[in-house]
Enzyme design. Structure first.
Site, PDB file in Angstrom:
ATOM      1  N   GLU A  80       0.834  -1.210   0.000  1.00  0.00           N
ATOM      2  CA  GLU A  80       0.000   0.000   0.000  1.00  0.00           C
ATOM      3  C   GLU A  80       0.869   1.261   0.000  1.00  0.00           C
ATOM      4  O   GLU A  80       1.735   1.427   0.854  1.00  0.00           O
ATOM      5  CB  GLU A  80      -0.903  -0.008   1.246  1.00  0.00           C
ATOM      6  CG  GLU A  80      -1.570   1.318   1.575  1.00  0.00           C
ATOM      7  CD  GLU A  80      -2.497   1.852   0.471  1.00  0.00           C
ATOM      8  OE1 GLU A  80      -3.066   1.045  -0.273  1.00  0.00           O
ATOM      9  OE2 GLU A  80      -2.615   3.085   0.358  1.00  0.00           O
ATOM     10  N   GLY A 117      10.486   1.974  -2.113  1.00  0.00           N
ATOM     11  CA  GLY A 117       9.149   2.571  -2.106  1.00  0.00           C
ATOM     12  C   GLY A 117       8.788   3.048  -0.712  1.00  0.00           C
ATOM     13  O   GLY A 117       8.245   4.150  -0.536  1.00  0.00           O
ATOM     14  N   THR A 138      15.766  -5.063   2.035  1.00  0.00           N
ATOM     15  CA  THR A 138      15.353  -5.711   0.784  1.00  0.00           C
ATOM     16  C   THR A 138      16.427  -6.706   0.364  1.00  0.00           C
ATOM     17  O   THR A 138      17.621  -6.444   0.548  1.00  0.00           O
ATOM     18  CB  THR A 138      15.122  -4.725  -0.390  1.00  0.00           C
ATOM     19  OG1 THR A 138      15.115  -5.454  -1.617  1.00  0.00           O
ATOM     20  CG2 THR A 138      16.179  -3.668  -0.516  1.00  0.00           C
ATOM     21  N   ASP A 140      17.090  -7.187  -2.559  1.00  0.00           N
ATOM     22  CA  ASP A 140      17.690  -6.635  -3.782  1.00  0.00           C
ATOM     23  C   ASP A 140      18.913  -5.757  -3.512  1.00  0.00           C
ATOM     24  O   ASP A 140      19.680  -5.467  -4.424  1.00  0.00           O
ATOM     25  CB  ASP A 140      16.660  -5.804  -4.558  1.00  0.00           C
ATOM     26  CG  ASP A 140      15.523  -6.656  -5.100  1.00  0.00           C
ATOM     27  OD1 ASP A 140      15.623  -7.886  -5.011  1.00  0.00           O
ATOM     28  OD2 ASP A 140      14.542  -6.085  -5.591  1.00  0.00           O
ATOM     29  N   ARG A 175      24.906 -30.104 -19.480  1.00  0.00           N
ATOM     30  CA  ARG A 175      23.912 -29.109 -19.889  1.00  0.00           C
ATOM     31  C   ARG A 175      24.344 -27.689 -19.560  1.00  0.00           C
ATOM     32  O   ARG A 175      25.236 -27.470 -18.743  1.00  0.00           O
ATOM     33  CB  ARG A 175      22.598 -29.356 -19.129  1.00  0.00           C
ATOM     34  CG  ARG A 175      21.783 -30.479 -19.674  1.00  0.00           C
ATOM     35  CD  ARG A 175      20.604 -30.748 -18.763  1.00  0.00           C
ATOM     36  NE  ARG A 175      19.738 -31.746 -19.363  1.00  0.00           N
ATOM     37  CZ  ARG A 175      18.850 -32.457 -18.684  1.00  0.00           C
ATOM     38  NH1 ARG A 175      18.709 -32.302 -17.390  1.00  0.00           N
ATOM     39  NH2 ARG A 175      18.084 -33.330 -19.312  1.00  0.00           N
ATOM     40  N   TYR A 268      10.400 -16.862  -4.960  1.00  0.00           N
ATOM     41  CA  TYR A 268      10.181 -16.392  -3.584  1.00  0.00           C
ATOM     42  C   TYR A 268      10.952 -17.177  -2.528  1.00  0.00           C
ATOM     43  O   TYR A 268      11.012 -16.730  -1.381  1.00  0.00           O
ATOM     44  CB  TYR A 268       8.684 -16.388  -3.275  1.00  0.00           C
ATOM     45  CG  TYR A 268       7.981 -15.349  -4.102  1.00  0.00           C
ATOM     46  CD1 TYR A 268       7.960 -14.019  -3.715  1.00  0.00           C
ATOM     47  CD2 TYR A 268       7.401 -15.681  -5.320  1.00  0.00           C
ATOM     48  CE1 TYR A 268       7.369 -13.050  -4.496  1.00  0.00           C
ATOM     49  CE2 TYR A 268       6.799 -14.722  -6.107  1.00  0.00           C
ATOM     50  CZ  TYR A 268       6.791 -13.404  -5.692  1.00  0.00           C
ATOM     51  OH  TYR A 268       6.211 -12.437  -6.472  1.00  0.00           O
ATOM     52  N   ILE A 269      11.523 -18.298  -2.924  1.00  0.00           N
ATOM     53  CA  ILE A 269      12.366 -19.053  -1.981  1.00  0.00           C
ATOM     54  C   ILE A 269      13.458 -18.130  -1.431  1.00  0.00           C
ATOM     55  O   ILE A 269      13.848 -18.218  -0.274  1.00  0.00           O
ATOM     56  CB  ILE A 269      12.973 -20.278  -2.705  1.00  0.00           C
ATOM     57  CG1 ILE A 269      11.864 -21.309  -2.949  1.00  0.00           C
ATOM     58  CG2 ILE A 269      14.125 -20.904  -1.926  1.00  0.00           C
ATOM     59  CD1 ILE A 269      12.221 -22.397  -3.917  1.00  0.00           C
ATOM     60  N   GLN A 270      13.896 -17.202  -2.297  1.00  0.00           N
ATOM     61  CA  GLN A 270      14.965 -16.261  -1.892  1.00  0.00           C
ATOM     62  C   GLN A 270      14.540 -15.313  -0.777  1.00  0.00           C
ATOM     63  O   GLN A 270      15.362 -14.732  -0.101  1.00  0.00           O
ATOM     64  CB  GLN A 270      15.381 -15.400  -3.094  1.00  0.00           C
ATOM     65  CG  GLN A 270      16.090 -16.162  -4.171  1.00  0.00           C
ATOM     66  CD  GLN A 270      16.033 -15.412  -5.502  1.00  0.00           C
ATOM     67  OE1 GLN A 270      16.971 -14.741  -5.878  1.00  0.00           O
ATOM     68  NE2 GLN A 270      14.938 -15.532  -6.229  1.00  0.00           N
TER      69      GLN A 270
HETATM   70  O1  F6P Z   1      11.580  -7.244  -2.476  1.00  0.00           O
HETATM   71  C1  F6P Z   1      12.080  -7.019  -3.753  1.00  0.00           C
HETATM   72  C2  F6P Z   1      11.602  -8.094  -4.642  1.00  0.00           C
HETATM   73  O2  F6P Z   1      12.036  -9.268  -4.070  1.00  0.00           O
HETATM   74  C3  F6P Z   1      12.020  -8.055  -6.106  1.00  0.00           C
HETATM   75  O3  F6P Z   1      13.253  -8.603  -6.400  1.00  0.00           O
HETATM   76  C4  F6P Z   1      10.895  -8.805  -6.742  1.00  0.00           C
HETATM   77  O4  F6P Z   1      10.803  -8.599  -8.081  1.00  0.00           O
HETATM   78  C5  F6P Z   1       9.749  -8.274  -6.007  1.00  0.00           C
HETATM   79  O5  F6P Z   1      10.195  -8.083  -4.699  1.00  0.00           O
HETATM   80  C6  F6P Z   1       8.525  -9.107  -6.102  1.00  0.00           C
HETATM   81  O6  F6P Z   1       7.721  -8.964  -4.995  1.00  0.00           O
HETATM   82  P1  F6P Z   1       6.149  -9.131  -4.930  1.00  0.00           P
HETATM   83  O7  F6P Z   1       5.748 -10.163  -5.922  1.00  0.00           O
HETATM   84  O8  F6P Z   1       5.915  -9.542  -3.526  1.00  0.00           O
HETATM   85  O9  F6P Z   1       5.555  -7.812  -5.230  1.00  0.00           O
END
Ligand code: F6P
Length: 347
Positions: A80, A117, A138, A140, A175, A268-270
């Site tokens: 949000e 954000g 984050t 990232d 591969r 999302y495992i990351q």
């Molecule tokens: O938190 C950053 C991040 O993990 C990005 O690498 C990824 O693209 C994004 O969030 C995706 O998040 P969501 O699908 O929860 O919006």
């Protein structure tokens, strides 16, 4: 209404995508606020949504115990953005409502844990007169104004473990393995996991790649009797509209080289699971320092790490700016010298 003088009651929220280490930061804020400064701590649900809907709970010290190692966020999160009009809130002036609720809740300060954000929203709320402290998080690692965000190290471990596992299966089948890691705008995770995982090709949003250069490089490796290759790519690299980068790159490599190619999208495992020790420590330091800033009345700041020192940068300067990988980054230079292909190299 908040009482003048020393901050007594602080709010904390977590916004944007989750990552390992958020609970460690909540704990760092909460324990320091309660034990060191005798403050009350209010946990706001689901990011800025909780401020709009007034959904919150008071956190006591017991609730902050046992969460250090826990992934995700005990407060919940949402994307949000109160400064963006949304159908759900139609004609409501969300920033005004947030300010009203902040005052009604008797908050003296608000800690906003989030990525780019969130830091931008935090900065705008500070401009509206709220006492805000930002904490960057984050996977990232792309928040401007800090050397590092927590979540990155944990995600790196996960990505590297995945790449390590791909080596053995890639070798068995001779591969090419393409692995897509997260990072929409910045290639930190691709670069670091690619280097730590012995990637042969690393593609990241900051470096324009030529798929023919990649294909030529991989073919040469095969000719030179390298039995397999690992290609690490960031999800944010350019690719034709509607295509998934990992799938697109694998297909193009296969078409151009004739070499058997498979793709893995880590996804999302990351972002899940327990934070790494480094992230636990970083998040704890950020959390504790955020409360020090509140106690000193230094608002409108984001906690940051510079050369391993924890400090504060004005949110106004951060303002949602991205920290992408600089093209002269030392790791790129070293990788280039070792023959790693970034899709732009001469073969
Ligand atoms: O938190 C950053 C991040 O993990 C990005 O690498 C990824 O693209 C994004 O969030 C995706 O998040 P969501 O699908 O929860 O919006």
């Amino acid at each position: 209404m908040a009482t003048p003088g020393k901050p007594k009651r602080i709010g904390i929220l977590t916004a944007g995508g989750d990552c390992p280490g958020i609970n460690a930061a909540i704990r760092g804020v909460g324990k320091t606020a309660i034990l060191e400064y005798g403050m009350e701590v209010i946990g706001i649900s689901s990011g800025f949504l909780g401020l709009i809907n007034q959904e919150y709970v008071q956190l006591d010290e017991n609730q902050l115990s046992g969460i250090l190692t826990l992934g995700g966020t005990i407060l919940g999160t949402s994307r949000e953005n109160p400064f963006k009009k949304s159908a759900a809130f139609n004609s409501i002036d969300k920033p005004k409502l947030i300010k009203k609720h902040y005052e009604e809740m008797g908050l003296d300060a608000l800690v906003c844990i989030g990525g780019n954000g969130t830091q931008r929203t935090a900065s705008l709320l500070a401009e509206e007169g709220l006492n805000i402290i930002g904490i960057p998080k984050t996977i990232d690692n792309d928040v401007w104004g800090t050397d590092v965000t927590f979540g990155f190290d944990s995600a790196l471990w996960i990505a590297v473990e995945a790449i390590d596992r791909l080596h053995t299966t890639a070798n068995s089948h001779k591969r090419i393995m393409v692995i897509e890691v997260m990072g929409h705008h910045a290639g930190w995770l691709a670069l670091y996991s690619g280097m730590a995982g012995g990637g042969d090709v690393i593609l990241m949003p900051e470096i324009e790649y030529d798929i023919d250069v990649v294909a030529k490089y991989l073919k040469k490796r095969a000719v030179n009797k390298k039995p397999y290759s690992i290609v690490v790519i960031a999800e944010g690299i350019s690719c034709p509209k509607g295509q998934k980068p990992g799938h697109y790159i694998a297909q193009e490599i296969n078409n151009r080289t004739g070499l058997e190619t498979r793709e893995t999208i880590l996804g999302y495992i990351q972002r899940g699971g327990s934070p790494s020790p480094m992230d636990r420590v970083l998040a704890t330091r950020y959390g504790a320092y955020a409360v020090e800033l509140i106690a000193e009345g230094r608002f409108g700041m984001m906690v940051s790490s510079r050369n391993d020192s924890i400090m504060a940068v004005p949110l106004k300067e951060v303002g949602g700016k991205l920290r992408t990988v600089p093209l002269d980054h030392t790791l790129i230079e070293k990788a280039n010298r070792m023959g790693v292909c970034f899709g732009n190299c001469k073969v």
